[in-house]
Design a protein around this motif. Structure first.
Motif, PDB file in Angstrom:
ATOM      1  N   PHE A 149       3.341  20.463  -1.272  1.00  0.00           N
ATOM      2  CA  PHE A 149       3.498  19.689  -2.500  1.00  0.00           C
ATOM      3  C   PHE A 149       2.345  19.974  -3.465  1.00  0.00           C
ATOM      4  CE2 PHE A 149       2.615  15.772  -4.930  1.00  0.00           C
ATOM      5  CZ  PHE A 149       3.808  15.667  -5.620  1.00  0.00           C
ATOM      6  N   SER A 150       1.132  20.013  -2.947  1.00  0.00           N
ATOM      7  CA  SER A 150      -0.047  20.263  -3.782  1.00  0.00           C
ATOM      8  C   SER A 150      -0.003  21.651  -4.391  1.00  0.00           C
ATOM      9  CB  SER A 150      -1.326  20.092  -2.952  1.00  0.00           C
ATOM     10  OG  SER A 150      -1.459  18.761  -2.497  1.00  0.00           O
ATOM     11  N   SER A 151       0.426  22.644  -3.603  1.00  0.00           N
ATOM     12  CA  SER A 151       0.478  24.023  -4.108  1.00  0.00           C
ATOM     13  C   SER A 151       1.505  24.162  -5.232  1.00  0.00           C
ATOM     14  CB  SER A 151       0.803  25.003  -2.977  1.00  0.00           C
ATOM     15  OG  SER A 151       2.143  24.851  -2.528  1.00  0.00           O
ATOM     16  N   LEU A 152       2.590  23.391  -5.155  1.00  0.00           N
ATOM     17  CA  LEU A 152       3.635  23.455  -6.187  1.00  0.00           C
ATOM     18  C   LEU A 152       3.194  22.810  -7.498  1.00  0.00           C
ATOM     19  CD1 LEU A 152       6.815  22.655  -4.056  1.00  0.00           C
ATOM     20  CD2 LEU A 152       6.294  24.822  -5.176  1.00  0.00           C
ATOM     21  N   GLN A 153       2.188  21.938  -7.428  1.00  0.00           N
ATOM     22  CA  GLN A 153       1.686  21.302  -8.649  1.00  0.00           C
ATOM     23  C   GLN A 153       0.777  22.233  -9.444  1.00  0.00           C
ATOM     24  OE1 GLN A 153       3.308  18.420  -9.120  1.00  0.00           O
ATOM     25  NE2 GLN A 153       4.051  18.933  -7.074  1.00  0.00           N
ATOM     26  N   THR A 164       3.275  30.827  -7.878  1.00  0.00           N
ATOM     27  CA  THR A 164       4.149  31.950  -8.248  1.00  0.00           C
ATOM     28  C   THR A 164       5.317  32.063  -7.266  1.00  0.00           C
ATOM     29  OG1 THR A 164       2.772  33.487  -6.974  1.00  0.00           O
ATOM     30  CG2 THR A 164       2.285  33.252  -9.326  1.00  0.00           C
ATOM     31  N   PHE A 165       6.446  32.501  -7.781  1.00  0.00           N
ATOM     32  CA  PHE A 165       7.639  32.699  -6.962  1.00  0.00           C
ATOM     33  C   PHE A 165       8.005  34.180  -6.964  1.00  0.00           C
ATOM     34  CE2 PHE A 165       7.557  28.448  -6.487  1.00  0.00           C
ATOM     35  CZ  PHE A 165       8.748  27.752  -6.341  1.00  0.00           C
ATOM     36  N   LEU A 178      16.448  34.630  -7.039  1.00  0.00           N
ATOM     37  CA  LEU A 178      15.926  33.589  -6.162  1.00  0.00           C
ATOM     38  C   LEU A 178      14.697  34.057  -5.395  1.00  0.00           C
ATOM     39  CD1 LEU A 178      19.333  32.614  -4.492  1.00  0.00           C
ATOM     40  CD2 LEU A 178      18.219  31.356  -6.351  1.00  0.00           C
ATOM     41  N   ASP A 179      13.855  33.103  -5.052  1.00  0.00           N
ATOM     42  CA  ASP A 179      12.823  33.319  -4.048  1.00  0.00           C
ATOM     43  C   ASP A 179      13.426  32.807  -2.744  1.00  0.00           C
ATOM     44  OD1 ASP A 179      10.688  32.689  -2.183  1.00  0.00           O
ATOM     45  OD2 ASP A 179       9.284  33.039  -3.839  1.00  0.00           O
ATOM     46  N   LYS A 203      13.472  23.332  -9.856  1.00  0.00           N
ATOM     47  CA  LYS A 203      13.054  23.370 -11.261  1.00  0.00           C
ATOM     48  C   LYS A 203      12.375  24.693 -11.583  1.00  0.00           C
ATOM     49  CE  LYS A 203      10.394  20.786 -14.711  1.00  0.00           C
ATOM     50  NZ  LYS A 203       9.492  19.619 -14.951  1.00  0.00           N
ATOM     51  N   ASN A 204      11.590  25.216 -10.639  1.00  0.00           N
ATOM     52  CA  ASN A 204      10.916  26.500 -10.843  1.00  0.00           C
ATOM     53  C   ASN A 204      11.902  27.675 -10.826  1.00  0.00           C
ATOM     54  OD1 ASN A 204       8.473  25.246 -11.088  1.00  0.00           O
ATOM     55  ND2 ASN A 204       7.683  25.859  -9.089  1.00  0.00           N
TER      56      ASN A 204
END
Length: 263
Positions: free
Chosen positions: A100-104, A109-110, A152-153, A238-239
Motif C-alpha cells: 500500500f505504501s509503495s503504491l502511494q 512504476t508499472f 497490463l502489468d 486506477k494506475n
C-alpha cells in the motif's frame, strides 16, 4: 513611449508566473500534508493490529520454552498452530502495508505490456483453484471471448483481481457461489466479480475502498480483515487508467465491476 507597454507586459508575465508557482507550491504542500496524515494513520493501524498477534506469539512461545514434558502432543500442536497463525497474519499485514505504501509513492512504476486479458484471467483462476482458494465455494466463470488484448502489468493486475476475488471468497461463506464474467464495450472491458454472501450495508458501500475500512472485522471463516486489499486493488486499477465500483444488497451479495480501457 512605445517601450512602456512592453515593460508592463513583462511585469504581468512575471506576476502570472509567481501566482502559478504559488498555486503549485500550495498544491504540493497539501499533497505532502495528506501523505503525512496517511503515513501517520498507517503506522497507527500497523501498531494496533500487530500488538495482539505478536503478544500471542510471545506468550505461547514462552509457555513452550518451559518444561514441554508437561504438555500432550495435542496441546503442543495446538500451541504451535496458534503461533503459526499469528505469525502468518503478522507477515501478511506487513506485506500489505508495504504494498500500500509503495503504491502511494509518485515513483511507483508499472511494467505495462500488451497481454491477452482472457488468458491472464483464466490462468489466474486455474492457479487459485489449484491452491485451494475456493474451498467449499462454487465458482462459475462466464468468459466467451478468446482474445482481448490490453496494456497490463501482469503481476499488478493479478494482485488486484486476487484481492477482489479474495474479498468475495471471505464473505460468501461455505457453499457460497462466486461468479466471474467479462463483457466488452467499444472502448472498455468490464469484469464482474459477484458473490452471494453477506453483502455490504448501503451506508458503508462508498467506504469499502477506503484504506483500513472494514464493515465486518472478521470474515465468514473467522479470518481477521484489516481493510487494505480493496484499497490496493483500486489503486492498481486506477494506475491502469481503469475504475472499480461495488454494488451490494445486505444478505444478498456483492458485485465488483472492474472497467479497463482497451487502449
Amino acid at each position: 513611449m512605445k517601450k512602456k507597454p512592453l515593460k508592463l507586459d513583462a511585469n504581468n508575465e512575471i506576476e502570472e508566473k509567481i501566482i502559478d508557482l504559488s498555486l503549485k507550491l500550495k498544491n504540493k504542500d497539501r499533497e505532502i500534508t495528506t501523505i503525512q496524515q496517511l503515513n501517520k494513520k498507517v503506522i497507527g493501524k500497523l501498531v494496533h493490529n500487530l500488538k495482539n498477534p505478536i503478544g500471542v506469539i510471545f506468550s505461547f512461545s514462552e509457555m513452550l520454552m518451559e518444561d514441554t514434558t508437561e504438555y500432550s502432543q495435542e496441546k503442543l500442536n495446538k500451541y504451535l498452530s496458534v503461533i503459526h497463525n499469528s505469525a502468518k497474519f503478522s507477515l501478511s499485514l506487513l506485506n500489505k502495508i508495504a504494498k500500500f505504501s509503495s503504491l502511494q509513492s509518485s515513483e511507483a512504476t508499472f511494467n505495462l505490456q500488451e497481454l491477452n486479458y482472457v488468458t491472464l484471467l483464466n490462468e489466474l483462476m486455474t492457479d487459485l483453484k489449484e491452491k485451494g482458494f475456493f474451498e467449499n465455494r462454487k465458482v462459475e466463470t462466464k468468459i466467451t471471448a478468446k482474445n482481448i488484448f490490453l496494456n497490463l502489468d501482469k503481476f499488478e493486475i493479478n494482485e488486484a483481481l486476487t484481492n477482489i476475488i479474495d474479498n468475495a471468497v471471505r464473505y460468501s461463506g461455505n457453499n457460497g457461489t462466486i461468479t466471474i464474467s467479462i463483457h466488452e464495450t467499444q472502448h472498455t472491458v468490464e469484469t464482474l466479480i459477484t458473490d452471494n454472501g453477506i453483502g455490504i450495508s448501503e451506508e458503508n458501500l462508498s467506504k469499502v475502498f477506503d484504506p483500513f475500512f472494514v464493515e465486518n472485522t472478521y470474515s465468514e471463516d473467522k479470518q481477521k480483515c484489516v481493510g487494505l486489499g480493496l484499497a490496493i486493488a483500486k489503486k492498481i486499477i486506477k494506475n491502469h487508467r481503469g475504475s472499480v465500483v461495488a454494488t451490494s444488497l445486505q444478505g444478498k451479495g456483492t458485485t465488483f465491476k472492474i472497467v479497463l480501457p482497451k487502449k
